[in-house]
Design a protein around this motif. Structure first.
Motif, PDB file in Angstrom:
ATOM      1  N   ARG A 163      63.866  30.636 -31.410  1.00  0.00           N
ATOM      2  CA  ARG A 163      64.679  29.788 -30.535  1.00  0.00           C
ATOM      3  C   ARG A 163      64.100  29.667 -29.118  1.00  0.00           C
ATOM      4  O   ARG A 163      64.827  29.447 -28.149  1.00  0.00           O
ATOM      5  N   LYS A 164      62.788  29.833 -29.038  1.00  0.00           N
ATOM      6  CA  LYS A 164      62.108  29.558 -27.771  1.00  0.00           C
ATOM      7  C   LYS A 164      61.713  28.083 -27.672  1.00  0.00           C
ATOM      8  O   LYS A 164      61.395  27.586 -26.597  1.00  0.00           O
ATOM      9  N   LEU A 165      61.720  27.409 -28.812  1.00  0.00           N
ATOM     10  CA  LEU A 165      61.427  25.976 -28.871  1.00  0.00           C
ATOM     11  C   LEU A 165      62.597  25.260 -29.521  1.00  0.00           C
ATOM     12  O   LEU A 165      63.238  25.794 -30.433  1.00  0.00           O
ATOM     13  N   SER A 166      62.851  24.039 -29.044  1.00  0.00           N
ATOM     14  CA  SER A 166      63.921  23.220 -29.631  1.00  0.00           C
ATOM     15  C   SER A 166      63.436  21.782 -29.724  1.00  0.00           C
ATOM     16  O   SER A 166      62.561  21.347 -28.957  1.00  0.00           O
ATOM     17  N   GLY A 167      63.994  21.068 -30.665  1.00  0.00           N
ATOM     18  CA  GLY A 167      63.629  19.659 -30.824  1.00  0.00           C
ATOM     19  C   GLY A 167      63.911  18.857 -29.569  1.00  0.00           C
ATOM     20  O   GLY A 167      63.106  18.007 -29.158  1.00  0.00           O
ATOM     21  N   LYS A 168      65.043  19.115 -28.954  1.00  0.00           N
ATOM     22  CA  LYS A 168      65.412  18.403 -27.730  1.00  0.00           C
ATOM     23  C   LYS A 168      64.436  18.708 -26.601  1.00  0.00           C
ATOM     24  O   LYS A 168      63.996  17.803 -25.874  1.00  0.00           O
ATOM     25  N   GLY A 169      64.085  19.987 -26.468  1.00  0.00           N
ATOM     26  CA  GLY A 169      63.167  20.374 -25.400  1.00  0.00           C
ATOM     27  C   GLY A 169      61.789  19.776 -25.591  1.00  0.00           C
ATOM     28  O   GLY A 169      61.164  19.284 -24.643  1.00  0.00           O
ATOM     29  N   ILE A 170      61.297  19.815 -26.842  1.00  0.00           N
ATOM     30  CA  ILE A 170      59.974  19.248 -27.134  1.00  0.00           C
ATOM     31  C   ILE A 170      59.978  17.746 -26.884  1.00  0.00           C
ATOM     32  O   ILE A 170      59.016  17.186 -26.340  1.00  0.00           O
TER      33      ILE A 170
ATOM     34  N   ILE B 282      63.074  16.593 -15.765  1.00  0.00           N
ATOM     35  CA  ILE B 282      63.515  17.383 -16.916  1.00  0.00           C
ATOM     36  C   ILE B 282      64.212  18.641 -16.406  1.00  0.00           C
ATOM     37  O   ILE B 282      63.610  19.455 -15.705  1.00  0.00           O
ATOM     38  N   LYS B 283      65.446  18.801 -16.752  1.00  0.00           N
ATOM     39  CA  LYS B 283      66.243  19.946 -16.285  1.00  0.00           C
ATOM     40  C   LYS B 283      66.478  20.939 -17.425  1.00  0.00           C
ATOM     41  O   LYS B 283      66.723  20.549 -18.569  1.00  0.00           O
TER      42      LYS B 283
ATOM     43  N   ALA C 150      58.059  13.179 -20.822  1.00  0.00           N
ATOM     44  CA  ALA C 150      57.488  13.397 -19.492  1.00  0.00           C
ATOM     45  C   ALA C 150      55.970  13.233 -19.516  1.00  0.00           C
ATOM     46  O   ALA C 150      55.382  12.602 -18.632  1.00  0.00           O
ATOM     47  N   PHE C 151      55.338  13.779 -20.548  1.00  0.00           N
ATOM     48  CA  PHE C 151      53.878  13.686 -20.664  1.00  0.00           C
ATOM     49  C   PHE C 151      53.451  12.246 -20.916  1.00  0.00           C
ATOM     50  O   PHE C 151      52.486  11.745 -20.314  1.00  0.00           O
TER      51      PHE C 151
ATOM     52  N   GLY D 131      54.870  24.674 -14.882  1.00  0.00           N
ATOM     53  CA  GLY D 131      56.165  24.520 -15.545  1.00  0.00           C
ATOM     54  C   GLY D 131      57.251  25.394 -14.949  1.00  0.00           C
ATOM     55  O   GLY D 131      58.443  25.090 -15.089  1.00  0.00           O
ATOM     56  N   PHE D 132      56.869  26.469 -14.287  1.00  0.00           N
ATOM     57  CA  PHE D 132      57.851  27.379 -13.693  1.00  0.00           C
ATOM     58  C   PHE D 132      58.308  26.932 -12.300  1.00  0.00           C
ATOM     59  O   PHE D 132      59.230  27.523 -11.749  1.00  0.00           O
ATOM     60  N   TYR D 133      57.649  25.912 -11.744  1.00  0.00           N
ATOM     61  CA  TYR D 133      58.017  25.469 -10.391  1.00  0.00           C
ATOM     62  C   TYR D 133      59.391  24.811 -10.419  1.00  0.00           C
ATOM     63  O   TYR D 133      59.589  23.794 -11.091  1.00  0.00           O
ATOM     64  N   LYS D 134      60.334  25.390  -9.696  1.00  0.00           N
ATOM     65  CA  LYS D 134      61.685  24.833  -9.662  1.00  0.00           C
ATOM     66  C   LYS D 134      61.754  23.584  -8.779  1.00  0.00           C
ATOM     67  O   LYS D 134      62.582  22.701  -9.004  1.00  0.00           O
ATOM     68  N   ASN D 135      60.885  23.538  -7.783  1.00  0.00           N
ATOM     69  CA  ASN D 135      60.914  22.415  -6.840  1.00  0.00           C
ATOM     70  C   ASN D 135      59.752  21.464  -7.113  1.00  0.00           C
ATOM     71  O   ASN D 135      58.953  21.139  -6.231  1.00  0.00           O
ATOM     72  N   LYS D 136      59.649  21.007  -8.358  1.00  0.00           N
ATOM     73  CA  LYS D 136      58.551  20.111  -8.729  1.00  0.00           C
ATOM     74  C   LYS D 136      58.564  18.832  -7.901  1.00  0.00           C
ATOM     75  O   LYS D 136      57.504  18.257  -7.609  1.00  0.00           O
ATOM     76  N   LYS D 137      59.741  18.375  -7.530  1.00  0.00           N
ATOM     77  CA  LYS D 137      59.829  17.139  -6.745  1.00  0.00           C
ATOM     78  C   LYS D 137      59.147  17.303  -5.390  1.00  0.00           C
ATOM     79  O   LYS D 137      58.507  16.372  -4.881  1.00  0.00           O
ATOM     80  N   ALA D 138      59.235  18.494  -4.805  1.00  0.00           N
ATOM     81  CA  ALA D 138      58.566  18.747  -3.522  1.00  0.00           C
ATOM     82  C   ALA D 138      57.053  18.670  -3.685  1.00  0.00           C
ATOM     83  O   ALA D 138      56.344  18.116  -2.831  1.00  0.00           O
TER      84      ALA D 138
END
Length: 755
Positions: free
Chosen positions: A347-354, A419-420, A360-361, A525-532
């Motif tokens: 459960r580290k991967l999900s269809g929705k997440g992928i 993507i949140k 996004a890609f 991927g770990f950056y919380k402030n990607k918009k910045a």
């Protein structure tokens, strides 16, 4: 993860990227004690004092200088002379300079090669190729001074007329008995005035033994990869080494720098513009390779096997067999499938997440691809003067590469910021799959690029860690380490493609930036402030673009390539001014205005990139003597007409070009040199170009079917428009230079002969 750690990770990634570029070539004097950089620079300065193209007075002076320098170090020289046409239909009288150091054993010879002619008519030829000549001259001097005695013969070959069609190399291969004992050639070249020197191999077989021996020689700053090797083998090449490979099956290495391409073949290819680090890079190749291959068994250099190879810091040079390509690809696919299975199971991967990661890609790839595709067209619309830089790489080109790369990364960060609450493993699945599919195509169609799979393995390692992590946050430092292969392999390519192929290839930089971003997602991927970070990318892109804008005008240091010709039609007794410029400067505007457009069917005259006149205007008739054209023989044998024509100049000239109507020429021989049947079949309208030395005549023997009605058009040119007594053309302003790749500053006479 803490914000400070994430910010620090970004700084580390930038630092690693900067180090990669810094490590490409020497940043200080490399040369050993016996080698004098000062001597090398003095050679370059002397050779590049004036344009020294074939047929010019300075060409003879440079030839004598090189001979005298070889004789000073105790070498006996020979000048090999003769007419040759190469494969381009360009006839010239080449004069190769040859010297030899006898080896102590009977093995194959090592050749050190560079050409000493500059490009007609304004190039000073400092980087192309005085640097190559100077490095070899000083390298041989230091080698002999150190008391070294090679096992193999060492041949020093300075070819002539390379710029006209590899003519000197062709003359050597056709006529010199020395070619029969050559085992390997080291050829030093340039296509710009700076940047790292790339190692490019020429071989009709495999590269295995060349790569292994090159690695054993251990040059400290190798810049090479099998991607360029594969592309190079697919394309028609144009270095002297090509002639040796194609016509004599002799292997060799090219060492060529390509950056600052805007200086190539121009008056700016000067001593002052030679990049000193680039010079040291050429030296760093020559010294170890001369020492190594001077004693190496060159009979063993050939191979039927090919290697994948690439340079990378720390490891220096990495290689492995082509036979590993598909097993590595299969292993990578298997690992990806297993990790996806484990990730879904845990459960580290999900269809929705992928799916969200896929969107996004895909959005990032499409937007950046479109921006890159239209970028060069847009730049030419905004700055029409760029059209006059025929190289396709502008003086501020590096700023555009940096700007569009920053924009690409900004767009990626912005797309992923939407993507949140999606975990990093979900974001990695699509980029990895894309890379695996791309590597599959590469394995079939472009095998040399198969080392692209290496960063994919590193990213798969990161995915393994992320899927199997027990604690909430994995080791960021370890994830950064796994991103290093992607950074060090792909970052230089983002710059290399548009530098080598022109800004029209900015799409490659944009797309490759997205693909690199995908492999950096274990950290980003770990950056919380990607918009910045997205806004940072946008701001950088704007600032870099603004900097490029303020450097878009032509200056003394970044001059405008301009052109002017006087064209006299002796058939109609009319004359006109002509130019290749799309944008007129004050100097050319004195002869044209924007309404003086040009119809291509009036004058069909060759140029390197098919460039045609853009403006013409009426010019006064000047008493310029047209060449004498005599038919000395005209007979029919077996329904084939044999015609001999002699063209004799009646003024000082540099070039004669002959075109024909749509007629089948069966045979063409000029001054004793026969043109190949293959060239005659593919030639188009141009029959030949004779680059004239000593104001020599052109004796042309043609054979064609008796039913044919050839119409020959003769274009005789001299590069003395600005100096000719009958004209008062002012010198160019400081912010202009002669346009390269076209006939320029010339008095051109057109004359037609119907047979």
């Amino acid at each position: 993860m803490k914000k400070l750690s994430l910010l620090l990770s970004f700084i580390i990634i930038i630092a690693l990227t900067a180090w990669r570029f810094y490590d490409l070539m020497p940043q200080k004097e490399f040369s050993p004690q016996t080698f004098s950089t000062e001597n090398t620079l003095n050679h370059i300065k002397k050779i590049a004092e004036k344009p020294h193209f074939v047929g010019s007075k300075s060409h003879a002076e440079v030839k004598e200088y090189i001979i005298s320098e070889l004789q000073k170090i105790g070498l006996t020289t020979e000048v090999q002379k003769g007419y040759t046409s190469g494969d381009w239909g360009n006839l010239s009288y080449a004069q190769n300079i040859v010297a030899k150091i006898d080896g102590s054993e009977e093995g194959k010879a090592l050749v050190l090669m560079s050409h000493y002619d500059s490009n007609p008519h304004s190039s000073l030829g400092a980087s192309d190729d005085a640097v190559g000549v100077a490095v070899i001259l000083e390298g041989i001097r230091s080698y002999l001074e150190a008391g070294k005695k090679p096992k193999n013969d060492i041949i020093v070959l300075f070819t002539d007329a390379e710029e006209l069609g590899l003519n000197g190399a062709q003359l050597f291969v056709n006529e010199s008995p020395l070619k029969n004992n050559i085992g390997l050639i080291l050829n030093f070249e340039a296509r710009g005035s700076g940047g790292p020197s790339y190692m490019l191999m020429e071989t009709d077989g495999g590269n295995k033994n060349m790569i292994e021996s090159f690695t054993e020689a251990n040059p400290q700053f190798p810049v090479a990869n099998s991607l360029t090797y594969s592309i190079y083998k697919m394309l028609p090449n144009d270095t002297d080494l090509t002639v040796f490979r194609e016509d004599a099956n002799i292997n060799g290495f090219n060492f060529a720098f390509i950056d600052d391409h805007f200086d190539y073949h121009t008056a700016n290819d000067s001593f002052e513009n030679v990049d000193k680090n680039t010079l040291q890079h050429q030296i760093s190749y020559l010294i170890p390779l001369l020492n190594f291959y001077g004693d190496y068994d060159l009979n063993s250099i050939k191979s039927n096997l090919d290697y994948i190879y690439f340079d990378i810091p720390v490891f220096n040079f990495v290689y492995y067999p082509f036979s590993w390509i598909f097993p590595m690809l299969l292993i990578a696919f298997t690992i990806w499938i297993v990790l996806v299975y484990i990730g879904v199971k845990n459960r580290k991967l999900s269809g929705k997440g992928i799916l969200k990661g896929f969107l996004a890609f895909l959005v990032s790839l499409l937007i950046n691809g479109l921006i890159g595709y239209f970028s060069w067209t847009a730049l030419k619309e905004l700055y029409p003067q760029y059209q006059d830089i025929l190289h396709g790489f502008t003086y501020n080109g590096h700023l555009y590469i940096a700007s569009f790369t920053a924009l690409s990364f900004g767009i990626c960060f912005y797309a992923y910021s939407k993507i949140k609450d999606i975990s990093v493993p979900n974001l990695l699945i699509t980029p990895l799959l894309f890379w695996l599919v791309m590597c599959s195509g590469i394995a079939i169609y472009l095998k040399g690029a198969s080392f692209f799979i290496i960063p994919v393995f590193a990213a798969l390692g990161a995915l393994f860690i992320l899927i199997n992590q027990k604690k909430k946050s994995p080791s960021l430092l370890f994830l950064i380490i796994l991103c290093i292969p992607a950074l060090w392999i792909f970052a230089p390519l983002i710059q290399m493609f548009p530098v080598g192929l022109g800004l029209k290839i900015l799409i490659a930089s944009c797309v490759l930036s997205v693909l690199l971003f995908g492999l950096l997602l274990p950290v980003f991927g770990f950056y919380k402030n990607k918009k910045a970070y997205a806004y940072l990318g946008f701001v950088l892109a704007i600032l870099l673009f603004a900097s490029a804008h303020f450097q878009s005008n032509f200056t003394k240091e970044m001059p405008h390539p301009t052109s002017l010709l006087y064209v006299l039609d002796s058939d109609t007794n009319t004359a006109q001014w002509a130019t290749y410029n799309k944008v007129l400067d004050p100097w050319t505007s004195a002869y044209f205005n924007e309404n003086n457009t040009f119809s291509e069917d009036k004058i069909k005259f060759s140029s390197k990139y098919g460039t045609v006149f853009t403006h013409t205007s009426k010019a006064p008739i000047k008493e310029i003597l047209a060449p004498t054209i005599n038919i000395e023989k005209d007979t029919v044998i077996n329904n084939k007409r044999h015609v001999r024509i002699c063209v004799t100049p009646r003024r000082e000239v540099n070039r004669l070009e002959i075109t024909t109507n749509n007629v089948n020429i069966l045979s063409c021989n000029v001054n004793g040199i026969s043109f190949s049947e293959d060239f005659l079949k593919k030639r188009g309208s141009r029959l030949l170009t004779h680059y004239i030395s000593n104001n020599d005549y052109s004796e042309i023997n043609l054979v064609f079917y008796a039913t044919e009605k050839p119409v020959l058009t003769f274009f005789e040119a001299s590069n003395n428009l600005l100096e000719h007594a009958l004209f008062s053309v002012p010198v160019r302003p400081e912010n202009a230079i002669p346009m390269p790749f076209v006939l320029n500053d010339a008095i051109l006479i057109k004359k037609t002969l119907e047979l």
